[in-house]
Design an enzyme around this catalytic site. Sequence first.
Site, short mmCIF file in Angstrom:
data_model
loop_
_atom_site.label_atom_id
_atom_site.label_comp_id
_atom_site.label_asym_id
_atom_site.label_seq_id
_atom_site.Cartn_x
_atom_site.Cartn_y
_atom_site.Cartn_z
N PHE A 1 0.07 -12.72 51.63
CA PHE A 1 0.12 -12.39 53.05
C PHE A 1 0.88 -13.45 53.84
O PHE A 1 0.68 -14.64 53.63
CB PHE A 1 -1.30 -12.31 53.65
CG PHE A 1 -1.98 -10.99 53.50
CD1 PHE A 1 -1.85 -10.00 54.45
CD2 PHE A 1 -2.78 -10.74 52.39
CE1 PHE A 1 -2.50 -8.77 54.31
CE2 PHE A 1 -3.43 -9.52 52.24
CZ PHE A 1 -3.30 -8.53 53.21
N ASP A 2 1.72 -12.99 54.76
CA ASP A 2 2.24 -13.84 55.83
C ASP A 2 1.09 -14.05 56.82
O ASP A 2 0.07 -13.34 56.76
CB ASP A 2 3.43 -13.12 56.47
CG ASP A 2 3.95 -13.84 57.69
OD1 ASP A 2 4.17 -15.07 57.60
OD2 ASP A 2 4.16 -13.19 58.73
N LEU A 3 1.25 -14.98 57.75
CA LEU A 3 0.18 -15.25 58.72
C LEU A 3 0.54 -14.76 60.13
O LEU A 3 -0.06 -13.80 60.62
CB LEU A 3 -0.13 -16.75 58.75
CG LEU A 3 -1.29 -17.20 59.67
CD1 LEU A 3 -2.60 -16.54 59.25
CD2 LEU A 3 -1.41 -18.72 59.65
N ASP A 4 1.51 -15.38 60.77
CA ASP A 4 1.88 -15.03 62.14
C ASP A 4 2.55 -13.66 62.18
O ASP A 4 3.55 -13.42 61.51
CB ASP A 4 2.82 -16.08 62.72
CG ASP A 4 2.18 -17.45 62.83
OD1 ASP A 4 1.06 -17.52 63.36
OD2 ASP A 4 2.79 -18.43 62.36
N ILE B 1 3.10 -9.11 51.88
CA ILE B 1 2.82 -8.37 53.11
C ILE B 1 3.28 -9.24 54.27
O ILE B 1 2.80 -10.35 54.46
CB ILE B 1 1.31 -8.06 53.27
CG1 ILE B 1 0.73 -7.44 51.99
CG2 ILE B 1 1.10 -7.15 54.48
CD1 ILE B 1 1.38 -6.14 51.57
#
Length: 228
Positions: free
Chosen positions: A21-24, A179
């Site tokens: 996963f990406d965060l922002d 993602i």
Amino acid sequence: MTSDLPTTTIAPARTWSAVLFDLDGTIVDSATEIMDSLAHMFTEMGVPVPDQEVLRSYVGPPLLDSLRMTAGFTDVESWEALNVYRDHYDEHLLRSPVFPGVKGLIHRLHDAGLPIALATSKPESMAREVLAHHDLDRYFTTIAGASDDETRSTKADVVAEALRRLREQGIDTENAVMIGDRGYDVLGAAANGVPTILVEWGYGSPVEASEAIAVAHSTDQLRGLLLG
């Protein structure tokens, strides 16, 4: 990301071995806090504050690179600006909310036994703080982000580090999926042989979805793409 993005289908037989996963823009809605800190940074640097569209373009890519290429700062100025930004943003870091439905999705993936990793261009120390604040860190097998000295800052390098740490724990990464919400996520993952699903609720534009294998318009749809 606008609602006119196409949805690309994924072969139903595909089984993912790990999810990155990406965060922002993917897990947390951090644009407001990031853009406020960017505006503060430009003011402190004695530079006119760009408009909202330009400020938003800074959300996602490695900031040091953007300061050089987009803002036109020298290397010395870029580091000075980065430190000004970080000092301000650190005070507002935990104000960003998790996007609706994302926490439940991550919980479901974890309960299904699917290894989850974070791969973000945000400094790893900040990323850990954000996930811990939202009680999400316990669901992640590993949390990989940019190093504070920016020697690891590109998305490709961060994804590579996340994959390396997963493999060190004996996790199969041959069928991993990324993602994210920006074209940078797609390119960084592709550099490591990993396909990307983009989320519509993030900060990307339709053109950034052209190389993604799918666009998820809701967390329910994303859950279906990941778990079947």
